[in-house]
Scaffold this motif. Sequence first.
Motif, PDB file in Angstrom:
ATOM      1  N   ILE A   7       0.866  -1.172   0.000  1.00 24.61           N
ATOM      2  CA  ILE A   7       0.000   0.000   0.000  1.00 24.61           C
ATOM      3  C   ILE A   7       0.911   1.232   0.000  1.00 24.61           C
ATOM      4  CG2 ILE A   7      -1.763   1.247   1.314  1.00 24.61           C
ATOM      5  CD1 ILE A   7      -2.778  -1.393   0.214  1.00 24.61           C
ATOM      6  N   PRO A   8       0.589   2.248  -0.798  1.00 24.15           N
ATOM      7  CA  PRO A   8       1.494   3.390  -0.887  1.00 24.15           C
ATOM      8  C   PRO A   8       1.540   4.223   0.394  1.00 24.15           C
ATOM      9  CG  PRO A   8      -0.534   3.849  -2.071  1.00 24.15           C
ATOM     10  CD  PRO A   8      -0.589   2.404  -1.637  1.00 24.15           C
ATOM     11  N   ALA A   9       2.658   4.884   0.539  1.00 27.09           N
ATOM     12  CA  ALA A   9       2.826   5.895   1.573  1.00 27.09           C
ATOM     13  C   ALA A   9       2.979   7.225   0.851  1.00 27.09           C
ATOM     14  CB  ALA A   9       4.051   5.599   2.415  1.00 27.09           C
ATOM     15  N   VAL A  10       2.272   8.219   1.315  1.00 21.59           N
ATOM     16  CA  VAL A  10       2.339   9.544   0.718  1.00 21.59           C
ATOM     17  C   VAL A  10       3.240  10.408   1.586  1.00 21.59           C
ATOM     18  CG1 VAL A  10       0.993  11.640   0.312  1.00 21.59           C
ATOM     19  CG2 VAL A  10       0.104   9.432  -0.394  1.00 21.59           C
ATOM     20  N   LYS A  11       4.135  11.154   0.935  1.00 18.94           N
ATOM     21  CA  LYS A  11       5.060  11.998   1.679  1.00 18.94           C
ATOM     22  C   LYS A  11       5.083  13.396   1.100  1.00 18.94           C
ATOM     23  CE  LYS A  11      10.000  12.226   2.083  1.00 18.94           C
ATOM     24  NZ  LYS A  11      11.251  11.474   2.077  1.00 18.94           N
ATOM     25  N   ALA A  12       5.051  14.376   1.990  1.00 17.20           N
ATOM     26  CA  ALA A  12       5.248  15.774   1.621  1.00 17.20           C
ATOM     27  C   ALA A  12       6.221  16.351   2.635  1.00 17.20           C
ATOM     28  CB  ALA A  12       3.924  16.540   1.656  1.00 17.20           C
ATOM     29  N   GLU A  13       7.085  17.241   2.196  1.00 14.70           N
ATOM     30  CA  GLU A  13       8.056  17.816   3.119  1.00 14.70           C
ATOM     31  C   GLU A  13       8.375  19.248   2.731  1.00 14.70           C
ATOM     32  OE1 GLU A  13      11.559  15.369   3.008  1.00 14.70           O
ATOM     33  OE2 GLU A  13      11.541  15.290   0.845  1.00 14.70           O
ATOM     34  N   MET A  14       8.821  20.028   3.744  1.00  9.49           N
ATOM     35  CA  MET A  14       9.118  21.434   3.506  1.00  9.49           C
ATOM     36  C   MET A  14      10.051  21.926   4.601  1.00  9.49           C
ATOM     37  SD  MET A  14       8.279  24.285   1.669  1.00  9.49           S
ATOM     38  CE  MET A  14       6.836  23.681   0.816  1.00  9.49           C
ATOM     39  N   MET A  15      11.011  22.754   4.229  1.00  8.96           N
ATOM     40  CA  MET A  15      11.858  23.444   5.186  1.00  8.96           C
ATOM     41  C   MET A  15      11.111  24.701   5.642  1.00  8.96           C
ATOM     42  SD  MET A  15      14.778  23.772   6.789  1.00  8.96           S
ATOM     43  CE  MET A  15      15.976  22.802   5.887  1.00  8.96           C
ATOM     44  N   ILE A  16      10.989  24.859   6.936  1.00 10.60           N
ATOM     45  CA  ILE A  16      10.404  26.075   7.497  1.00 10.60           C
ATOM     46  C   ILE A  16      11.499  26.741   8.317  1.00 10.60           C
ATOM     47  CG2 ILE A  16       8.624  27.052   8.995  1.00 10.60           C
ATOM     48  CD1 ILE A  16       6.796  24.751   8.130  1.00 10.60           C
ATOM     49  N   ALA A  21      10.816  24.183  17.962  1.00 11.84           N
ATOM     50  CA  ALA A  21       9.757  24.329  18.975  1.00 11.84           C
ATOM     51  C   ALA A  21       8.595  25.170  18.449  1.00 11.84           C
ATOM     52  CB  ALA A  21      10.320  24.939  20.258  1.00 11.84           C
ATOM     53  N   GLU A  22       8.898  26.199  17.703  1.00  7.75           N
ATOM     54  CA  GLU A  22       7.857  27.066  17.141  1.00  7.75           C
ATOM     55  C   GLU A  22       7.064  26.354  16.044  1.00  7.75           C
ATOM     56  OE1 GLU A  22       7.541  31.418  14.939  1.00  7.75           O
ATOM     57  OE2 GLU A  22       9.338  30.952  16.118  1.00  7.75           O
ATOM     58  N   VAL A  23       7.755  25.628  15.201  1.00 11.26           N
ATOM     59  CA  VAL A  23       7.086  24.908  14.112  1.00 11.26           C
ATOM     60  C   VAL A  23       6.222  23.784  14.677  1.00 11.26           C
ATOM     61  CG1 VAL A  23       7.425  23.551  12.009  1.00 11.26           C
ATOM     62  CG2 VAL A  23       8.908  25.523  12.485  1.00 11.26           C
ATOM     63  N   PHE A  24       6.756  23.027  15.621  1.00 11.56           N
ATOM     64  CA  PHE A  24       5.993  21.951  16.252  1.00 11.56           C
ATOM     65  C   PHE A  24       4.720  22.503  16.893  1.00 11.56           C
ATOM     66  CE2 PHE A  24       4.839  19.272  19.829  1.00 11.56           C
ATOM     67  CZ  PHE A  24       4.836  18.013  19.261  1.00 11.56           C
ATOM     68  N   GLU A  25       4.848  23.575  17.636  1.00 13.07           N
ATOM     69  CA  GLU A  25       3.698  24.180  18.326  1.00 13.07           C
ATOM     70  C   GLU A  25       2.611  24.592  17.334  1.00 13.07           C
ATOM     71  OE1 GLU A  25       1.576  25.359  21.759  1.00 13.07           O
ATOM     72  OE2 GLU A  25       3.313  24.051  21.481  1.00 13.07           O
ATOM     73  N   ALA A  26       3.012  25.014  16.153  1.00  9.99           N
ATOM     74  CA  ALA A  26       2.034  25.426  15.139  1.00  9.99           C
ATOM     75  C   ALA A  26       1.141  24.277  14.698  1.00  9.99           C
ATOM     76  CB  ALA A  26       2.754  26.011  13.923  1.00  9.99           C
ATOM     77  N   THR A  88       7.093  14.535  11.224  1.00 12.78           N
ATOM     78  CA  THR A  88       8.368  14.545  11.935  1.00 12.78           C
ATOM     79  C   THR A  88       8.999  15.920  11.743  1.00 12.78           C
ATOM     80  OG1 THR A  88       9.515  13.570  10.046  1.00 12.78           O
ATOM     81  CG2 THR A  88       8.816  12.066  11.789  1.00 12.78           C
ATOM     82  N   PHE A  89       9.632  16.385  12.796  1.00 10.06           N
ATOM     83  CA  PHE A  89      10.225  17.719  12.839  1.00 10.06           C
ATOM     84  C   PHE A  89      11.715  17.554  13.117  1.00 10.06           C
ATOM     85  CE2 PHE A  89       5.857  17.770  14.096  1.00 10.06           C
ATOM     86  CZ  PHE A  89       5.309  18.871  13.455  1.00 10.06           C
ATOM     87  N   THR A  90      12.544  17.944  12.158  1.00 11.64           N
ATOM     88  CA  THR A  90      13.977  17.760  12.285  1.00 11.64           C
ATOM     89  C   THR A  90      14.661  19.122  12.231  1.00 11.64           C
ATOM     90  OG1 THR A  90      13.772  15.647  11.122  1.00 11.64           O
ATOM     91  CG2 THR A  90      15.992  16.591  11.312  1.00 11.64           C
ATOM     92  N   PRO A  91      15.303  19.519  13.331  1.00  9.66           N
ATOM     93  CA  PRO A  91      16.029  20.790  13.285  1.00  9.66           C
ATOM     94  C   PRO A  91      17.237  20.677  12.359  1.00  9.66           C
ATOM     95  CG  PRO A  91      16.366  19.690  15.403  1.00  9.66           C
ATOM     96  CD  PRO A  91      15.403  18.850  14.612  1.00  9.66           C
ATOM     97  N   ARG A  92      17.446  21.678  11.528  1.00 13.42           N
ATOM     98  CA  ARG A  92      18.580  21.680  10.603  1.00 13.42           C
ATOM     99  C   ARG A  92      19.608  22.733  11.008  1.00 13.42           C
ATOM    100  NH1 ARG A  92      18.444  16.932   8.031  1.00 13.42           N
ATOM    101  NH2 ARG A  92      16.467  16.646   6.994  1.00 13.42           N
ATOM    102  N   ALA A  93      19.171  23.745  11.691  1.00 17.80           N
ATOM    103  CA  ALA A  93      20.031  24.813  12.209  1.00 17.80           C
ATOM    104  C   ALA A  93      19.222  25.484  13.319  1.00 17.80           C
ATOM    105  CB  ALA A  93      20.384  25.800  11.102  1.00 17.80           C
ATOM    106  N   GLU A  96      15.940  26.618  11.565  1.00 19.92           N
ATOM    107  CA  GLU A  96      15.424  25.867  10.429  1.00 19.92           C
ATOM    108  C   GLU A  96      14.880  24.529  10.913  1.00 19.92           C
ATOM    109  OE1 GLU A  96      18.527  27.376   6.964  1.00 19.92           O
ATOM    110  OE2 GLU A  96      18.647  25.320   7.691  1.00 19.92           O
ATOM    111  N   THR A  97      13.706  24.182  10.398  1.00 23.86           N
ATOM    112  CA  THR A  97      13.079  22.910  10.745  1.00 23.86           C
ATOM    113  C   THR A  97      12.585  22.243   9.475  1.00 23.86           C
ATOM    114  OG1 THR A  97      12.338  23.822  12.862  1.00 23.86           O
ATOM    115  CG2 THR A  97      11.259  21.797  12.095  1.00 23.86           C
ATOM    116  N   MET A  98      12.983  21.010   9.286  1.00 22.79           N
ATOM    117  CA  MET A  98      12.463  20.216   8.171  1.00 22.79           C
ATOM    118  C   MET A  98      11.231  19.486   8.687  1.00 22.79           C
ATOM    119  SD  MET A  98      13.234  19.793   5.082  1.00 22.79           S
ATOM    120  CE  MET A  98      12.549  18.827   3.760  1.00 22.79           C
ATOM    121  N   VAL A  99      10.100  19.700   8.033  1.00 26.77           N
ATOM    122  CA  VAL A  99       8.854  19.039   8.401  1.00 26.77           C
ATOM    123  C   VAL A  99       8.539  18.014   7.323  1.00 26.77           C
ATOM    124  CG1 VAL A  99       6.402  19.301   8.937  1.00 26.77           C
ATOM    125  CG2 VAL A  99       8.005  21.154   9.486  1.00 26.77           C
TER     126      VAL A  99
END
Length: 155
Positions: A7-16, A21-26, A88-93, A96-99
């Motif tokens: 079964i497929p998995a759908v993925k979308a991602e974006m650097m914010i 902490a701010e991105v997660f809270e949103a 998933t929320f990955t800090p890059r700097a 910067e957060t990769m969502v």
Amino acid sequence: MTTLNEIPAVKAEMMIRKPVAEVFEAFVDPAITTRFWFTKSSGRLETGSRVRWEWEMYGVSDELSVLTVEPNKRIRIQWSGGTETEWTFTPRADSETMVEIVTTGYAGSGDEIVGRAVDDMGGYTIVLCGAKAYLEHGIALNLVADKAPYANVNR
């Protein structure tokens, strides 16, 4: 990557470009999320809770189960139709957060699964673009509302 038998998995991602902490809270606080995604929520996302999200402009809503909330790292929910979505929320700097948003568990015929997966990928991409504009620039673009402004099922 899925094989033809999975079964497929759908993925979308974006650097914010905001701290994790701010991105997660949103995404867990409906007072913020309603600025770029749904219009109404019955509550904050917390592990074990049930939440109702509404898109009033379309006359639709959904009840979801919050399976996991790991602050500043991960959110996992199950929609009423059975699919599961994980952020998933990955800090890059420092600012910067990769969502990444992944949805799995599609059911139905091949055409139904593909249709739903394509819709979800497009929808999550719009949500991420809206979140980026709102969090980085304070602009509410109304992307979800303007995606299909005449699609309200109650009209």
